[in-house]
Enzyme design. Structure first.
Site, PDB file in Angstrom:
ATOM      1  N   ALA A  46       0.847  -1.198   0.000  1.00  0.00           N
ATOM      2  CA  ALA A  46       0.000   0.000   0.000  1.00  0.00           C
ATOM      3  C   ALA A  46       0.877   1.240   0.000  1.00  0.00           C
ATOM      4  O   ALA A  46       1.784   1.369   0.835  1.00  0.00           O
ATOM      5  CB  ALA A  46      -0.911   0.014   1.220  1.00  0.00           C
ATOM      6  N   LYS A 106       7.627   3.423  16.498  1.00  0.00           N
ATOM      7  CA  LYS A 106       7.791   3.679  17.945  1.00  0.00           C
ATOM      8  C   LYS A 106       6.837   4.757  18.432  1.00  0.00           C
ATOM      9  O   LYS A 106       6.375   4.712  19.568  1.00  0.00           O
ATOM     10  CB  LYS A 106       9.238   4.067  18.256  1.00  0.00           C
ATOM     11  CG  LYS A 106       9.738   5.303  17.541  1.00  0.00           C
ATOM     12  CD  LYS A 106      10.915   4.996  16.676  1.00  0.00           C
ATOM     13  CE  LYS A 106      11.144   6.104  15.671  1.00  0.00           C
ATOM     14  NZ  LYS A 106      12.261   5.861  14.787  1.00  0.00           N
ATOM     15  N   VAL A 133      12.848  -0.131  18.162  1.00  0.00           N
ATOM     16  CA  VAL A 133      13.929   0.378  19.022  1.00  0.00           C
ATOM     17  C   VAL A 133      15.250  -0.207  18.539  1.00  0.00           C
ATOM     18  O   VAL A 133      15.381  -1.417  18.349  1.00  0.00           O
ATOM     19  CB  VAL A 133      13.722  -0.007  20.504  1.00  0.00           C
ATOM     20  CG1 VAL A 133      14.828   0.601  21.373  1.00  0.00           C
ATOM     21  CG2 VAL A 133      12.351   0.431  21.001  1.00  0.00           C
ATOM     22  N   ASP A 202      12.139  11.308  20.032  1.00  0.00           N
ATOM     23  CA  ASP A 202      12.335   9.962  19.476  1.00  0.00           C
ATOM     24  C   ASP A 202      12.912   9.023  20.554  1.00  0.00           C
ATOM     25  O   ASP A 202      12.421   7.908  20.751  1.00  0.00           O
ATOM     26  CB  ASP A 202      13.279  10.063  18.267  1.00  0.00           C
ATOM     27  CG  ASP A 202      13.654   8.712  17.694  1.00  0.00           C
ATOM     28  OD1 ASP A 202      12.833   8.124  16.973  1.00  0.00           O
ATOM     29  OD2 ASP A 202      14.769   8.228  17.977  1.00  0.00           O
ATOM     30  N   LYS A 206      11.289   5.590  22.575  1.00  0.00           N
ATOM     31  CA  LYS A 206      12.000   4.304  22.697  1.00  0.00           C
ATOM     32  C   LYS A 206      12.194   3.939  24.168  1.00  0.00           C
ATOM     33  O   LYS A 206      12.105   2.768  24.535  1.00  0.00           O
ATOM     34  CB  LYS A 206      13.334   4.389  21.955  1.00  0.00           C
ATOM     35  CG  LYS A 206      13.123   4.502  20.435  1.00  0.00           C
ATOM     36  CD  LYS A 206      14.391   4.953  19.730  1.00  0.00           C
ATOM     37  CE  LYS A 206      14.201   5.002  18.218  1.00  0.00           C
ATOM     38  NZ  LYS A 206      15.300   5.665  17.519  1.00  0.00           N
TER      39      LYS A 206
HETATM   40  N1  LIG Z   1      14.308   4.901   8.649  1.00  0.00           N
HETATM   41  C1  LIG Z   1      14.824   4.283   9.682  1.00  0.00           C
HETATM   42  O1  LIG Z   1      16.038   4.147   9.800  1.00  0.00           O
HETATM   43  C2  LIG Z   1      13.944   3.718  10.744  1.00  0.00           C
HETATM   44  C3  LIG Z   1      14.516   3.002  11.807  1.00  0.00           C
HETATM   45  C4  LIG Z   1      13.706   2.435  12.779  1.00  0.00           C
HETATM   46  C5  LIG Z   1      12.327   2.610  12.700  1.00  0.00           C
HETATM   47  N2  LIG Z   1      11.788   3.336  11.666  1.00  0.00           N
HETATM   48  C6  LIG Z   1      10.337   3.465  11.607  1.00  0.00           C
HETATM   49  O2  LIG Z   1       9.879   2.810  10.441  1.00  0.00           O
HETATM   50  C7  LIG Z   1       8.701   3.458   9.938  1.00  0.00           C
HETATM   51  C8  LIG Z   1       8.955   3.842   8.479  1.00  0.00           C
HETATM   52  O3  LIG Z   1      10.074   4.725   8.438  1.00  0.00           O
HETATM   53  P1  LIG Z   1      10.728   5.187   7.058  1.00  0.00           P
HETATM   54  O4  LIG Z   1      12.039   5.763   7.419  1.00  0.00           O
HETATM   55  O5  LIG Z   1      10.645   4.091   6.061  1.00  0.00           O
HETATM   56  O6  LIG Z   1       9.721   6.367   6.665  1.00  0.00           O
HETATM   57  P2  LIG Z   1       9.504   6.986   5.228  1.00  0.00           P
HETATM   58  O7  LIG Z   1       8.890   8.327   5.454  1.00  0.00           O
HETATM   59  O8  LIG Z   1      10.711   6.859   4.384  1.00  0.00           O
HETATM   60  O9  LIG Z   1       8.395   6.012   4.608  1.00  0.00           O
HETATM   61  C9  LIG Z   1       7.051   5.995   4.973  1.00  0.00           C
HETATM   62  C10 LIG Z   1       6.274   5.723   3.693  1.00  0.00           C
HETATM   63  O10 LIG Z   1       4.922   5.465   4.040  1.00  0.00           O
HETATM   64  C11 LIG Z   1       4.102   6.129   3.116  1.00  0.00           C
HETATM   65  N3  LIG Z   1       2.786   6.379   3.719  1.00  0.00           N
HETATM   66  C12 LIG Z   1       2.493   7.244   4.713  1.00  0.00           C
HETATM   67  N4  LIG Z   1       1.173   7.193   4.966  1.00  0.00           N
HETATM   68  C13 LIG Z   1       0.643   6.281   4.119  1.00  0.00           C
HETATM   69  C14 LIG Z   1      -0.675   5.803   3.904  1.00  0.00           C
HETATM   70  N5  LIG Z   1      -1.708   6.260   4.609  1.00  0.00           N
HETATM   71  N6  LIG Z   1      -0.862   4.834   2.969  1.00  0.00           N
HETATM   72  C15 LIG Z   1       0.177   4.376   2.256  1.00  0.00           C
HETATM   73  N7  LIG Z   1       1.464   4.793   2.400  1.00  0.00           N
HETATM   74  C16 LIG Z   1       1.665   5.746   3.338  1.00  0.00           C
HETATM   75  C17 LIG Z   1       4.845   7.410   2.770  1.00  0.00           C
HETATM   76  O11 LIG Z   1       4.398   7.929   1.544  1.00  0.00           O
HETATM   77  C18 LIG Z   1       6.291   6.919   2.739  1.00  0.00           C
HETATM   78  O12 LIG Z   1       6.645   6.472   1.447  1.00  0.00           O
HETATM   79  C19 LIG Z   1       8.457   4.647  10.879  1.00  0.00           C
HETATM   80  O13 LIG Z   1       7.514   4.267  11.859  1.00  0.00           O
HETATM   81  C20 LIG Z   1       9.823   4.875  11.509  1.00  0.00           C
HETATM   82  O14 LIG Z   1       9.741   5.483  12.784  1.00  0.00           O
HETATM   83  C21 LIG Z   1      12.567   3.869  10.691  1.00  0.00           C
HETATM   84  N1  LIG Z   2      15.674   9.283  13.740  1.00  0.00           N
HETATM   85  C1  LIG Z   2      16.034   8.044  14.352  1.00  0.00           C
HETATM   86  C2  LIG Z   2      15.799   6.907  13.382  1.00  0.00           C
HETATM   87  C3  LIG Z   2      15.750   5.553  14.027  1.00  0.00           C
HETATM   88  O1  LIG Z   2      14.653   5.389  14.857  1.00  0.00           O
HETATM   89  C4  LIG Z   2      17.511   8.117  14.802  1.00  0.00           C
HETATM   90  O2  LIG Z   2      18.212   9.080  14.488  1.00  0.00           O
HETATM   91  O3  LIG Z   2      17.942   7.201  15.494  1.00  0.00           O
HETATM   92 NA    NA Z   3      15.763  -3.503  17.212  1.00  0.00          NA
END
Ligand SMILES: NC(=O)c1ccc[n+]([C@@H]2O[C@H](COP(=O)([O-])OP(=O)(O)OC[C@H]3O[C@@H](n4cnc5c(N)ncnc54)[C@H](O)[C@@H]3O)[C@@H](O)[C@H]2O)c1
Ligand SMILES: N[C@@H](CCO)C(=O)O
Ligand code: NA
Length: 450
Positions: A46, A106, A133, A202, A206
């Site tokens: 999605a 988180k 986390v 953030d 965590k």
């Molecule tokens: N990036 C990291 O290193 C990292 C690390 C740990 C946890 N996270 C967590 O993982 C999750 C995703 O992070 P990310 O970095 O991939 O974010 P991102 O912003 O790169 O990706 C999120 C994607 O979801 C899509 N989206 C948002 N709402 C939507 C909807 N209603 N329907 C369909 N698509 C939708 C956005 O368009 C975007 O492409 C977050 O909860 C983040 O906190 C990320």
């Molecule tokens: N913004 C976060 C991404 C991972 O949760 C960080 O800097 O650690």
């Molecule tokens: Na982890």
């Protein structure tokens, strides 16, 4: 070739993490199937915009903007959209439809975790969140499973990569906070709006998740004391190094006994702290994360690695996919969170810690005695005092009454013994109000000493 029943996997969101999860599932699906004993079929992804550029190629026929229909046809739903709504609504829909759910969110877990865990338990489904986390670092499963037979006393975590990168640059490259933040942004560690990272939001999310798991209770996000790194100066980082410390943004989750009331409970807090250079956490450089924990039987353990990054975080998500899929094959109810420990969440004022306070004081007789009295009046015992005199320093507003020459000032660095946060904070207020003190230049807690 063994033929497996296929498990239908729906992915919500194809951003930094989601696109990598899709690519790895498509690339290694057969290998994972042999580990699970069932086929893993990515049935749809999605997205908000079918034509948006992505970091990996996802077959067009898998993309959909209809998340609800996708969820209703899935055995396992992976939520990687981030944000609270509609992520919460979609996960509830998935649980109610009998699917197991996996999330890295988180922010959602720290605010709506109890509601989601309760729903999962009611319907007998699983909710996994290893990626929420410490990114790729296994920490949720070790706390939930490996250490479930032990008693965790304390967690000291570097759980935000952006702030660790900034503080490390200030320490090792001599950057100012602004320069280090600009480098973090250029390298893609910090978001366009880095507020959640640098203000500690953030890390606080965590900390709420870790403290809840470690102490088998529910720690609401608003009970996590939070301070970010925006007030940390280059001077503080430099002085810390000279004194044998590094400044780290720590998440501290611990069992606490309030010394005044005798009440036992838990606390969670996020703030910058001085960590001795000899502590393992001091060696966590760049954007890496680490969780150092002390348990009654296990002693000290440290979990270290990449706390963020699309592909790294995807590793944790795929581990959860394999776990969830295995239960589909074996059957039985999901793992319930154990949140029945009878431990109140104590406020920051009950926490026992140590301070290092740097003061500019008037360099005249009796000042040291006056300051020592302020500490003892608040029940705080001083461990060490270091003084350097700068007779030429026209610091602050101190001047001899009736004279135009500024009064000489001295710098005092005072390390305290352990005391409650309440009495330490009151001491700092009293110091600020004292006529012996020209300026309180730095107040930092000291953590990780024995
Ligand atoms: N990036 C990291 O290193 C990292 C690390 C740990 C946890 N996270 C967590 O993982 C999750 C995703 O992070 P990310 O970095 O991939 O974010 P991102 O912003 O790169 O990706 C999120 C994607 O979801 C899509 N989206 C948002 N709402 C939507 C909807 N209603 N329907 C369909 N698509 C939708 C956005 O368009 C975007 O492409 C977050 O909860 C983040 O906190 C990320
Ligand atoms: N913004 C976060 C991404 C991972 O949760 C960080 O800097 O650690
Ligand atoms: Na982890």
């Amino acid at each position: 070739m063994i033929e497996y029943r296929n498990l239908r996997i729906a992915l919500l969101g194809a951003g930094a993490v989601g696109a990598q999860v899709a690519a790895l599932l498509l690339e290694h699906g057969d290998e994972l199937a042999s580990r699970v004993g069932a086929g893993l079929e990515l049935v749809g992804v999605a997205v908000r915009d079918l034509d948006a550029p992505r970091s990996t190629e996802i077959p067009r026929e898998l993309l959909t903007t209809d998340a609800r229909s996708l969820i209703l046809g899935a055995d396992i739903v992976i939520e990687l959209m981030g944000g609270i709504e509609p992520a919460r609504e979609y996960l509830m829909l998935a649980l109610n439809s009998g699917a197991d759910v996996i999330t890295a969110n988180k922010a959602l877990l720290a605010t709506h975790g109890p509601e989601l865990f309760e729903e999962a338990e009611q319907v007998g489904a699983q909710l996994y969140y290893e990626a929420a986390v410490g990114g790729a670092i296994p920490i949720i499963r070790p706390l939930r499973d490996s250490l479930a037979g032990d008693r965790v006393h304390r967690i000291l975590g570097i759980v935000n990569g952006t702030t660790n990168f900034i503080l490390d640059r200030m320490d090792r490259e001599g950057d100012s906070l602004e320069e280090a933040l600009a480098a973090a942004t250029e390298l893609g560690y910090a978001e366009a709006d880095p507020t959640a990272d640098i203000e500690g939001f953030d890390a606080a999310q965590k900390a709420a998740i870790l403290a809840s798991l470690a102490f088998h209770t529910t720690v609401p996000l608003d009970m996590v004391h939070r301070e970010g790194i925006t007030a940390i100066t280059h001077e503080q980082v430099r002085s810390a190094r000279e004194a044998g410390f590094v400044v780290k943004l720590l998440a501290v989750c611990e069992r606490v006994t309030d010394p005044e009331t005798g009440v036992e409970g838990v606390s969670a807090r996020v703030h910058p702290a001085l960590v001795p250079q000899s502590h393992p956490l001091a060696a966590v450089h760049g954007a890496n994360n680490a969780v150092f924990l002390e348990a009654e039987a296990a002693g000290s353990l440290m979990f270290y690695g990449a706390g963020a990054g699309g592909i790294q975080t995807a590793s944790a998500v795929l581990g959860d996919v394999v776990s969830a899929a295995r239960r589909h094959v074996i059957g039985g109810p999901g793992v319930a969170e154990s949140t029945n420990a009878d431990l109140p969440i104590l406020p920051m004022s009950s926490v026992v810690t140590r301070y290092q306070i740097t003061l500019q004081v008037a360099d005249r007789p009796g000042v040291l005695a006056k300051i020592a009295t302020l500490f003892s009046d608040h029940g705080v015992s001083v461990e060490a005092v270091q003084q350097s005199v700068r007779p030429d320093a026209a610091h602050g507003s101190a001047a001899y009454p009736g004279h135009s020459i500024p009064e000489p000032t001295a710098t005092l660095v005072i390390g305290t013994h352990e005391a409650t946060e309440g009495s330490l904070a009151d001491t700092v207020v009293a110091l600020g109000a004292s006529d012996a003190v020209v300026e309180v230049t730095s107040v930092l807690r000291v953590e990780g000493t024995v």
